[in-house]
Structures are given as structure tokens and as C-alpha cells.
Design a protein around this motif. Structure first.
Motif, PDB file in Angstrom:
ATOM      1  N   GLN A 139      23.603  74.622  23.133  1.00 38.28           N
ATOM      2  CA  GLN A 139      23.925  73.953  21.885  1.00 38.28           C
ATOM      3  C   GLN A 139      23.201  72.616  21.849  1.00 38.28           C
ATOM      4  O   GLN A 139      22.530  72.239  22.806  1.00 38.28           O
ATOM      5  N   ASN A 140      23.386  71.898  20.770  1.00 32.88           N
ATOM      6  CA  ASN A 140      22.817  70.555  20.693  1.00 32.88           C
ATOM      7  C   ASN A 140      23.887  69.494  20.539  1.00 32.88           C
ATOM      8  O   ASN A 140      23.634  68.317  20.708  1.00 32.88           O
ATOM      9  N   PHE A 153      21.815  77.334   3.935  1.00 26.98           N
ATOM     10  CA  PHE A 153      21.795  75.952   3.418  1.00 26.98           C
ATOM     11  C   PHE A 153      20.651  75.724   2.426  1.00 26.98           C
ATOM     12  O   PHE A 153      19.780  74.899   2.649  1.00 26.98           O
TER      13      PHE A 153
END
Ligand code: GLA
Ligand code: ZN
Length: 673
Positions: free
Chosen positions: A315-316, A47
């Protein structure tokens, strides 16, 4: 036969690393830690578009140069991303056409990611230019093993640009408005089009009542085809751009398993290898993950496949981001390898300090040192994988059973208004897959377009949309001695979602030897039942009411006005048999039913093991690797059917010897074929 995925003689171990989010002084310490954990591969530059291109005419690769050098200096292989998964803010401001419009008709603003209109010529121009510049710059960087285009392509766009592109796409597909009006059955509700420009996208302002509900299935299915292709074209353009400079570096983009909006069967044709991101919750069944692995392997049709992302711990983005219990990260990593992956890659190497992924699992925690449970587990697995060397790379699974899983069919089933809102394609596929998986029967996942002749058993759960040719392939397959299984709500429509008249299941009718007259949708609390081989099983969701046209009855309904009529049938067609399961049943039924067919067809499991152990085989010319994965909470004993050596412990076993597999334990048994 598969080949090795890339030019690397180890299982690639590592994943997304974002040093650009950190001060340079921290990088060397990161490298120390990652090497300590036996990390050998970094996915970089996922990114960074805004950093690489600060304005329209300005590119700046200084930082990426340094990062690439850092990786090289520390002997890391690099999977280089093109960064086009999130466009820069200046681009959105200057060229608002790069922004997507949602199904609600609202144009998005800059923000989040994966937010670019796939049909924006500005987005295409700039993304291709960036990919090309990266390839030109790093073409001689000898540590690079793969290209990672964009990131998790997905979503939809309903902007005016896309609408125009849709009209062009339709013109190419149908040639004439007459053909389109016919395919879309536009005489219904007075939809006849007299000009291509009258056609609008099917969104919440036009045909849709909600994302999943449409009044015009044919239009919405065509839109899905168009959207999947539009996004795929963005991938293909970048693919071509990097190939110009690095023809020998394999190119992928990370897929998402059973992701509904994109037809991965079509996508994978344009990928050098398939890669995917595996994020099960702790509640997901083991077979659901296994299905995803086999699906990703399947869409590649023999191309290698790779686990591009998984979390080392949690995970979030789930509601409850449970930790992977001790040993589970290792176990699930080997599950990916057992199903064919030649890599174990994570998201992410280091936890960020800001924004929504700061509590997502990572190899390096916020504590910043190696004394964490997760780091220890990652390190232990890294050491093991390193010691495996190139042993299993490029070996392949072989299956005698296939399941047809088809995206266009999926879209058509779930857009259908009636017969039941609970009709879910993936659920049904998973039920049949689970019956095979729990018996350790290897499965290939294929599309409606694939050749079936190499299989002994083909299962097509809810084959609702029968595209041209599929009935012919199934008919030939059965005649030649294959066993075919399909279910309720099959054979109803052709590729435009137009009903095939004359009686259900349409073109499959002669193959199955039945005519389905009606189909009863049961509400959630209601069940019917049937007796199969002396045992009672449930009939749920849909109950087909059918007549025999040559098939024999294997079970009949127990209740209701159709009591005593057939629910499970079998039709003999030359050397083979075609089974029809006219309802949804329960796990016990699927297990028994599939077991019987496998017995009759002499389809063998990868191994005979206690319940809860997954046994998967990868083979090469002379060797075979049998993976045992103990998903249970207790240790289990397995009696080996042949002499082998466990590649993880180096222990040698004789035929008939007992192997004790601890809870969450893994064995990889090598033997000669
Ligand atoms: C996806 C993305 C990653 C990251 C993870 C978090 O797989 O590709 O960039 O957001 O999810 O789980
Ligand atoms: Zn658009």
C-alpha cells in the motif's frame, strides 16, 4: 443458498484500471500485459467525473467510449463505476454546498475525494444524473458484469444542510419533542428542546470533546444512524438510476470491512451483492482478515460477496508499506475465495505517475514490463484461477455458530463515558472470533436483528445495547437448546442508550441467571485472575462483580476484595445454556472455553489440521470444496479424512492419505458431500 454473483463463468480476475491517466498510445501495451497476466475483468471509471462532465451542462463520454471499446475488444469484462466518489472542482466552486463540513466545524474546500455532503441536493442531483447517463449510454454493452456505485463511501458531514436534514430525520423518527426529549434524557444538563430547530449536530462545537468523546451519547448515536443513512441514500439513488436502464446488471459499492461509521447491516439490504476492499498490514492477524471476510459475507445474509480490491504487493497509505512476501498475495487471494468471494480483484492494474498513489502496488509497475516479481506472481495466480473455471462459483459456507456484531452497539459502547477507555468492541469480537477461527469452526456474523434459530452456538461479545426483541430471540434460542455466550458490559442500555434499570445485565438477567452489581475497570498494568478447569487465566480490563440468580459458577476471581466471587457462569434454561464471561481474559482461555462449548454442542471444525493452517469449506448440493491455507513459514502435513481431488494440482488423494502443504501453500480439495 448463494447464487452466482454475476453473469460470468470464471472467477473474475483484475481490478481498477485508469487508462484516462495515460496517453492512448500506451493502452494496447497495457492490454497485452494484462492479458498475459490472465486478467479478465476491469473496474473502470472510478474517478472520472471531472472528465465526463466538464461543466454544468456539458457531458463528454468520448474517452470512456474508447476505453469501453478497448476492454471489449480484448475480451475483458467490465465492472463500471459511476465516478461519483469525487466531485469536479467547478461544482465545488459554483455550488459550495456540495462541500462537507468537518466535525471541527470547518468547511472543506475542493480537494482530495469522498468530500461531498450527502445531504446536498446539488450533489444528489448531479450524481444521480451522471449515473443515469452512464447507464443509458452503456446499457447494451454486453461485457458489463456489474455496477460499482461511487467508491468507498464513508466519513461524516456537519454542515448546515445536514443539520436541517437531521432535524427532519428526528421529527420523522420521534414524532414529538416529548418523545425526543425522553429518548435523549435531555433533562440532564438542561438540554430540553422546545423547537426542532434548536437541535444542532453533535460536533466539536456542541456535544463532542473529540471525535470519539461526547457528552450526549443518545444524540451522537442518532447522528451516526442519520449519517450512515444519509450516505446510504446517495447510494440508493444511484442504484435506482442505473437499474432503470440495466435491471439485470447487479449493483454494488465497495465496502471496507469493519468500518465503524457506516452500518453495513443496513446498507447490504440495498445491494445486489456485497463487495469489499481488503488491505491488511503484514502485522494483522490472519483471523482479523478472516473476520472481515465473514463480516462482509454476513452483512449480505446469503447474497454473494466479492473481493473488490486488494493490493498485489504494497500500500502507500500505511506508515510502513511492507511488501507482500512471495506467495502471500496468492495465499490471501485464496483466503478471500475460501470465505466465499467469486472474484479476486486488485487496486490497481497500473501504477500512476503522480499524486499519492504512485507508490501503491500494481500489476504493471513503473518499469512498464512483465519482468517483475509481482507481475510473475499475478500471472501465475491468474493462470490457476482460469483453470478453476466455474467450478466453485456460487458455492457457500455453512455455519452452526454465529457471532453478533452490531454497529449501533459498537457506537454505543465506544461513546460511553466510562468504565474504561480501553473498551473496544471490535477487539472483543476478534478475541472470540479468533478462538473459533483458530479451531477452524465456521462462523456467520449476524446483527442483533437476525434470527438465531439455525445455530447451535451464538456469541455476543459486549452486548451492551439490547435493542427491542433481541433478548426475546436469545431467550428462545437458549430454551430450544442453543448455547449462548456473552460478556461483561452487556445488557446495560436500550436502543436510545438509556439504562435499563433494576440491575445489570438488564433484559438478559433471567437468561444468564446473574445480577451484576458493580464493574471494576483495571488500569493497563493491573490484572486479576481465575482458575478454570485447573488452569489459571488472566482477568483484565473490566471485572464484573456479580451475584448468582440460578447460574452455576465456572470460575471465581483470585484476588482483590471480590476474591472468591463468580467471574464465569453458566445458566441452564430449559434445553440450553447461557454463559457469562465477566471479564476480558487471554487467548488460551478463549480457546479452551470455546473448545468445551463446541464439544458439548457437537460443533465440528471444517477439518482437523495443524496449527497455522486455515481450513474453510464451501459447499454446493452435491460437492464440497475444502480449502487448506498454510499461513506458516514451514510446510505442514495434513491427514485427509476423506478421498478428494486437489483442484490446483489435479492430484487425487485417498482417505487417510497425507497431504503435504508447502509454506504459504494452498489446496482446494473437491469431494462429494
Ligand atoms: C481504496 C480505494 C482505492 C485506492 C486504494 C488504495 O481501497 O478504493 O481507490 O485508493 O484504497 O489502497
Ligand atoms: Zn452536509
Amino acid at each position: 443458498m448463494w447464487k452466482k454473483v454475476w453473469n460470468y463463468d470464471k472467477i473474475a480476475y483484475g481490478g481498477d484500471y485508469n487508462p484516462e491517466q495515460w496517453p492512448e498510445e500506451t493502452w494496447e501495451e497495457d492490454m497485452r500485459l494484462l492479458k498475459l497476466a490472465h486478467i479478465n475483468t476491469l473496474t473502470l471509471n472510478v474517478f472520472s467525473w471531472a472528465a465526463l462532465q466538464p461543466s454544468e451542462d456539458e457531458y463528454c463520454f468520448d474517452k470512456l467510449d474508447k476505453i469501453m471499446e478497448l476492454a471489449k475488444k480484448h475480451g475483458m469484462k467490465v465492472c463500471l463505476a459511476t465516478s461519483t466518489g469525487a466531485h469536479p472542482a467547478w461544482m465545488a466552486k459554483k455550488y459550495p454546498e456540495v462541500l462537507r463540513t468537518g466535525i471541527n466545524g470547518i468547511k472543506r474546500k475542493f480537494g482530495a475525494r469522498h468530500n461531498s455532503c450527502p445531504n446536498s441536493s446539488v450533489y444528489r442531483k448531479f450524481s444521480v444524473r451522471l449515473a443515469e447517463k452512464l447507464a443509458e449510454r452503456y446499457k447494451d454493452y454486453d461485457n458489463m458484469i456489474a455496477w460499482h456505485i461511487s467508491n468507498e463511501y464513508g466519513g461524516e458531514c456537519y454542515c448546515e444542510n445536514c443539520e436541517k436534514a437531521f432535524q427532519i430525520w428526528l421529527k420523522e423518527k420521534y414524532q414529538t419533542l416529548d418523545a425526543l426529549n425522553h429518548a435523549w434524557n435531555t433533562s440532564f444538563w438542561g438540554h430540553t428542546f422546545y423547537d426542532w430547530e434548536e437541535i444542532v449536530l453533535p460536533d466539536l462545537r456542541s456535544e463532542h470533546m473529540s471525535e470519539e468523546e461526547t457528552t450526549a451519547q443518545s444524540i451522537s448515536i442518532d447522528y451516526r444512524r442519520f449519517n450512515s443513512e444519509s450516505i446510504m441514500d446517495c447510494f440508493r439513488l444511484e442504484y435506482e438510476a442505473v437499474k432503470k436502464y440495466t435491471p439485470n446488471i447487479p449493483v454494488t459499492t465497495n465496502l471496507m470491512g469493519a468500518y465503524k461509521p457506516l452500518d453495513y447491516h443496513k446498507w447490504a439490504k440495498y445491494m445486489d451483492f456485497v463487495s469489499w476492499d481488503n488491505y491488511p498490514s503484514n502485522e494483522d492477524s490472519i483471523s482479523k482478515t478472516a473476520l472481515n471476510h465473514d463480516l462482509m459475507r454476513g452483512v449480505g445474509r446469503g447474497k454473494p460477496f466479492v473481493l473488490m480490491e486488494q493490493t498485489p504487493s504494497q500500500q502507500n497509505w500505511q506508515a510502513f508499506n511492507a511488501l507482500k512476501r512471495p506467495g502471500v498475495m496468492r495465499l490471501w487471494s485464496y483466503q478471500a475465495v475460501a470465505h466465499g468471494s467469486d472474484a479476486v480483484l486488485f487496486f490497481q492494474m497500473k501504477r500512476s505517475i503522480g499524486s499519492c498513489e504512485k507508490y501503491h502496488g500494481a500489476v504493471i509497475a513503473h518499469a512498464g514490463h512483465e519482468h517483475t516479481r509481482v507481475f510473475r506472481e499475478v500471472t501465475e495466480l491468474g493462470a490457476e484461477l482460469e483453470q478453476l473455471g466455474e467450478e466453485i462459483l456460487g458455492s457457500t459456507g455453512i455455519a452452526e455458530t454465529a457471532i453478533i456484531f452490531d454497529w449501533e452497539n459498537w457506537w454505543a459502547i465506544e461513546y460511553s463515558a466510562g468504565p474504561s477507555v480501553n473498551l473496544k468492541y471490535h477487539d472483543e469480537v476478534l478475541k472470540y472470533y479468533t478462538a473459533l477461527h483458530s479451531q477452524n469452526i465456521p462462523v456467520d456474523i449476524v446483527s442483533e436483528e437476525d434470527d438465531l434459530s439455525q445455530y447451535k452456538l451464538v456469541i455476543a461479545p459486549i452486548l451492551y445495547m439490547t435493542k427491542p426483541g433481541v433478548d426475546g430471540r436469545i431467550r428462545e434460542f437458549v430454551k430450544a437448546g442453543g448455547s449462548f455466550v456473552t460478556t461483561y458490559f452487556s445488557g446495560y442500555v436500550e436502543e436510545h442508550d438509556l439504562v435499563i434499570t433494576g440491575g445489570y445485565p438488564g433484559k438478559l438477567r433471567d437468561i444468564l441467571g446473574i445480577w451484576v452489581e458493580e464493574s471494576d475497570a483495571l488500569p493497563e498494568h493491573k490484572k486479576n485472575g481465575f482458575i478454570y478447569e485447573g488452569q489459571e487465566y488472566s482477568a483484565e480490563l473490566l471485572c464484573d462483580i456479580m451475584h448468582l440468580e440460578g447460574a452455576e459458577v465456572l470460575a471465581e476471581y483470585k484476588e482483590d476484595f471480590y476474591q472468591g466471587t463468580p467471574v464465569i457462569t453458566c445458566n441452564s434454561l430449559e434445553k440450553g445454556k447461557a454463559y457469562y464471561v465477566g471479564t476480558r481474559s487471554d487467548e488460551d482461555f478463549y480457546n479452551k472455553f470455546i473448545e468445551n462449548i463446541c464439544k458439548e454442542q457437537q460443533i465440528k471444525p471444517a477439518a482437523k489440521v495443524p496449527k497455522g493452517i486455515e481450513a474453510v469449506k464451501r459447499v454446493r448440493e452435491k460437492e464440497q470444496y475444502l480449502f487448506f491455507l498454510n499461513h506458516n513459514e514451514e510446510s505442514e502435513e495434513i491427514t485427509l479424512s476423506e478421498a478428494a481431488i486437489d483442484l490446483l494440482t489435479q492430484k487425487e488423494y485417498q482417505k487417510e492419505e497425507t497431504l503435504v502443504l508447502p509454506a504459504k501453500g494452498v489446496s482446494i480439495l473437491k469431494s462429494q458431500r
